[in-house]
Design an enzyme around this catalytic site. Sequence first.
Site, PDB file in Angstrom:
ATOM      1  N   LYS A 187      77.217 154.994 143.012  1.00 18.40           N
ATOM      2  CA  LYS A 187      78.205 154.840 141.943  1.00 18.40           C
ATOM      3  C   LYS A 187      77.661 153.869 140.900  1.00 18.40           C
ATOM      4  CE  LYS A 187      81.571 152.007 141.100  1.00 18.40           C
ATOM      5  NZ  LYS A 187      81.426 151.921 139.639  1.00 18.40           N
ATOM      6  N   GLY A 240      75.724 143.347 141.922  1.00 13.30           N
ATOM      7  CA  GLY A 240      76.829 143.023 141.028  1.00 13.30           C
ATOM      8  C   GLY A 240      77.194 141.563 141.168  1.00 13.30           C
ATOM      9  N   SER A 241      78.433 141.255 140.844  1.00 16.09           N
ATOM     10  CA  SER A 241      78.848 139.847 140.846  1.00 16.09           C
ATOM     11  C   SER A 241      79.057 139.334 142.268  1.00 16.09           C
ATOM     12  CB  SER A 241      80.151 139.711 140.056  1.00 16.09           C
ATOM     13  OG  SER A 241      81.153 140.497 140.674  1.00 16.09           O
ATOM     14  N   GLY A 245      80.822 141.071 145.448  1.00 18.99           N
ATOM     15  CA  GLY A 245      79.945 141.103 146.630  1.00 18.99           C
ATOM     16  C   GLY A 245      80.678 140.650 147.883  1.00 18.99           C
ATOM     17  N   GLU A 262      72.808 142.040 146.221  1.00 22.79           N
ATOM     18  CA  GLU A 262      72.048 141.368 145.154  1.00 22.79           C
ATOM     19  C   GLU A 262      73.085 140.884 144.163  1.00 22.79           C
ATOM     20  OE1 GLU A 262      68.872 140.882 145.145  1.00 22.79           O
ATOM     21  OE2 GLU A 262      68.057 142.382 146.519  1.00 22.79           O
ATOM     22  N   CYS A 296      70.556 138.840 136.147  1.00 29.32           N
ATOM     23  CA  CYS A 296      71.069 138.054 137.280  1.00 29.32           C
ATOM     24  C   CYS A 296      70.242 136.800 137.519  1.00 29.32           C
ATOM     25  CB  CYS A 296      71.087 138.930 138.523  1.00 29.32           C
ATOM     26  SG  CYS A 296      69.537 139.776 138.764  1.00 29.32           S
ATOM     27  N   GLU A 396      77.927 131.087 136.292  1.00 27.54           N
ATOM     28  CA  GLU A 396      77.109 132.136 135.677  1.00 27.54           C
ATOM     29  C   GLU A 396      77.834 132.656 134.440  1.00 27.54           C
ATOM     30  OE1 GLU A 396      76.848 136.069 137.551  1.00 27.54           O
ATOM     31  OE2 GLU A 396      74.701 136.038 137.158  1.00 27.54           O
TER      32      GLU A 396
HETATM   33  P1  NAD Z   1      80.655 143.748 139.053  1.00 25.44           P
HETATM   34  O1  NAD Z   1      80.564 143.045 140.354  1.00 25.44           O
HETATM   35  O2  NAD Z   1      81.889 143.601 138.255  1.00 25.44           O
HETATM   36  O3  NAD Z   1      80.437 145.317 139.255  1.00 25.44           O
HETATM   37  C1  NAD Z   1      79.329 145.833 139.931  1.00 25.44           C
HETATM   38  C2  NAD Z   1      79.677 147.208 140.456  1.00 25.44           C
HETATM   39  O4  NAD Z   1      80.700 147.064 141.447  1.00 25.44           O
HETATM   40  C3  NAD Z   1      80.239 148.165 139.408  1.00 25.44           C
HETATM   41  O5  NAD Z   1      79.739 149.457 139.660  1.00 25.44           O
HETATM   42  C4  NAD Z   1      81.736 148.085 139.652  1.00 25.44           C
HETATM   43  O6  NAD Z   1      82.423 149.259 139.241  1.00 25.44           O
HETATM   44  C5  NAD Z   1      81.774 147.935 141.160  1.00 25.44           C
HETATM   45  N1  NAD Z   1      83.007 147.322 141.698  1.00 25.44           N
HETATM   46  C6  NAD Z   1      83.827 146.434 141.087  1.00 25.44           C
HETATM   47  N2  NAD Z   1      84.862 146.128 141.900  1.00 25.44           N
HETATM   48  C7  NAD Z   1      84.686 146.828 143.041  1.00 25.44           C
HETATM   49  C8  NAD Z   1      85.426 146.940 144.260  1.00 25.44           C
HETATM   50  N3  NAD Z   1      86.548 146.256 144.471  1.00 25.44           N
HETATM   51  N4  NAD Z   1      84.946 147.762 145.234  1.00 25.44           N
HETATM   52  C9  NAD Z   1      83.805 148.448 145.041  1.00 25.44           C
HETATM   53  N5  NAD Z   1      83.075 148.399 143.910  1.00 25.44           N
HETATM   54  C10 NAD Z   1      83.501 147.585 142.923  1.00 25.44           C
HETATM   55  O7  NAD Z   1      79.342 143.270 138.253  1.00 25.44           O
HETATM   56  P2  NAD Z   1      78.885 143.673 136.788  1.00 25.44           P
HETATM   57  O8  NAD Z   1      79.779 142.903 135.862  1.00 25.44           O
HETATM   58  O9  NAD Z   1      78.754 145.138 136.640  1.00 25.44           O
HETATM   59  O10 NAD Z   1      77.392 143.064 136.776  1.00 25.44           O
HETATM   60  C11 NAD Z   1      77.126 141.749 136.503  1.00 25.44           C
HETATM   61  C12 NAD Z   1      76.865 140.960 137.780  1.00 25.44           C
HETATM   62  O11 NAD Z   1      75.829 141.578 138.538  1.00 25.44           O
HETATM   63  C13 NAD Z   1      76.364 139.561 137.495  1.00 25.44           C
HETATM   64  O12 NAD Z   1      76.997 138.631 138.345  1.00 25.44           O
HETATM   65  C14 NAD Z   1      74.875 139.633 137.816  1.00 25.44           C
HETATM   66  O13 NAD Z   1      74.304 138.412 138.125  1.00 25.44           O
HETATM   67  C15 NAD Z   1      74.865 140.614 138.938  1.00 25.44           C
HETATM   68  N6  NAD Z   1      73.535 141.241 139.084  1.00 25.44           N
HETATM   69  C16 NAD Z   1      72.730 140.888 140.143  1.00 25.44           C
HETATM   70  C17 NAD Z   1      71.466 141.421 140.273  1.00 25.44           C
HETATM   71  C18 NAD Z   1      70.568 141.031 141.421  1.00 25.44           C
HETATM   72  O14 NAD Z   1      69.597 141.725 141.654  1.00 25.44           O
HETATM   73  N7  NAD Z   1      70.852 139.977 142.131  1.00 25.44           N
HETATM   74  C19 NAD Z   1      71.006 142.353 139.347  1.00 25.44           C
HETATM   75  C20 NAD Z   1      71.850 142.710 138.294  1.00 25.44           C
HETATM   76  C21 NAD Z   1      73.124 142.144 138.184  1.00 25.44           C
END
Ligand code: NAD
Length: 475
Positions: A187, A240-241, A245, A262, A296, A396
């Site tokens: 997704k 993601g965040s 996570g 991640e 990130c 962040e």
């Molecule tokens: P996010 O956590 O809001 O979303 C990430 C993904 O999770 C999206 O596809 C979103 O639709 C999905 N999601 C959101 N809520 C969910 C739930 N309750 N259940 C299942 N899936 C859900 O993050 P974002 O705003 O898209 O990305 C930014 C974040 O990602 C930042 O914190 C950044 O540091 C992190 N990031 C980390 C890395 C790494 O490799 N460590 C790489 C890129 C981004």
Amino acid sequence: MSATSVTFPIINETYQQPTGLFINNEFVSAKSGKTFDVNTPIDESLICKVQQADAEDVEIAVQAASKAYKTWRFTPPNERGRYLNKLADLMDEKRDLLAKIESLDNGKALHCAKFDVNLVIEYFRYCAGYCDKIDGRTITTDVEHFTYTRKEPLGVCGAITPWNFPLLMFAWKIGPALATGNTIILKPASATPLSNLFTCTLIKEAGIPAGVVNVVPGSGRGCGNSILQHPKIKKVAFTGSTEVGKTVMKECANSIKKVTLELGGKSPNIVFKDCNVEQTIQNLITGIFFNGGEVCCAGSRIYIEATDEKWYTEFLTKFKETVEKLKIGNPFEEGVFQGAQTTPDQFQTVLDYITAANESSLKLLTGGKRIGNKGYFVEPTIFYDVPQNSKLTQEEIFGPVAVVLPFKSTEELIEKANDSDFGLGSGIHTEDFNKAIWVSERLEAGSVWINTYNDFHPAAPFGGYKESGIGREMG
Ligand code: NAD
């Protein structure tokens, strides 16, 4: 579900963008018939509508992936490798278009998108080479027994990715899953599904069997959550965040799924007085302003040695002057270094952090304003002499905002650099290699870059300490 024609703004080039869910090697409509809008952050206009998957569609994708797994897991490793290499070849042929799609959808400067596409192609090739190098062990027990271990695939895997590196995160999930004989349901973030769906046309063209890769754009709480809860999905790889996570980990616990996380970061980028000043300033810029700071592992906490007040002030002045020469604007324009922030929410979050910093009278070195009134453009922004315990130092921001903190001794530096809930990236700038190694061994960070930053290679593992995640990708 048919493809739609999309025209790039400014350059007036047209291509066919698939807008369906990719299940069983076909683009299909969502069972609910729902769609969502995909807009470009460059001028906020609609690019196209995309089908929105939910639980029912995830179920169909899981069935497809489960069926495909029965043969894919026994497909000879060298054949799996050939599929991945073929996909890399097809992406190579379309590298310019892929980069443009990414810039249009995400807002990143075209040079950033080209960097991503190149790493994606190299990474698929790395995974292709890995397929036939997955070995177990023979174990010495006693003469009556022959004992050995085998590494086996898990089955159907799930992946959930963010919007900052849509294609790169797609490759980091799809590549290893396929190399190790798993099938996958991914997704993408709903803000940026376009490059992933376009790449699905190449997956089909590469001959990768139906059901091996399935891509289901949709919301996190709907589609994402269905992936987390599905009992037949054996592993979830999430980027993601940190906040989401934690939810992923809790949900996966219900069916004892394996997880790779991640997550976020607030990475220290450290400058010693004996560094090469010109090169270091370029590395600080790459650290925090590459990809509009939506990285990130962005080097967002800049620690600068301040044992010599004059040197410190001169360094800050040069840093400010160099940053102020960066060109910000339409990603497709010649010479643009930083494009638009990707989502309206994130854009507002960045501006809110800047407002809060101004209200608490933090010292602004440069930037601090929105650019224009259409599209999500923010000036590269630096606050200096910021306290260690300030919100700006600890949280962040995920945008083009850096804080500069002075330090007087290496011991003080290490304590401050590790004073964070995160531990993803870090950088050290010095001509004294012994000092760099000594400091690097004391930093709580998954990656330590010495005299460089945001430098990635498929063979180098990537991942975090502490709340930056669990597990490693690449390498
Ligand atoms: P996010 O956590 O809001 O979303 C990430 C993904 O999770 C999206 O596809 C979103 O639709 C999905 N999601 C959101 N809520 C969910 C739930 N309750 N259940 C299942 N899936 C859900 O993050 P974002 O705003 O898209 O990305 C930014 C974040 O990602 C930042 O914190 C950044 O540091 C992190 N990031 C980390 C890395 C790494 O490799 N460590 C790489 C890129 C981004």
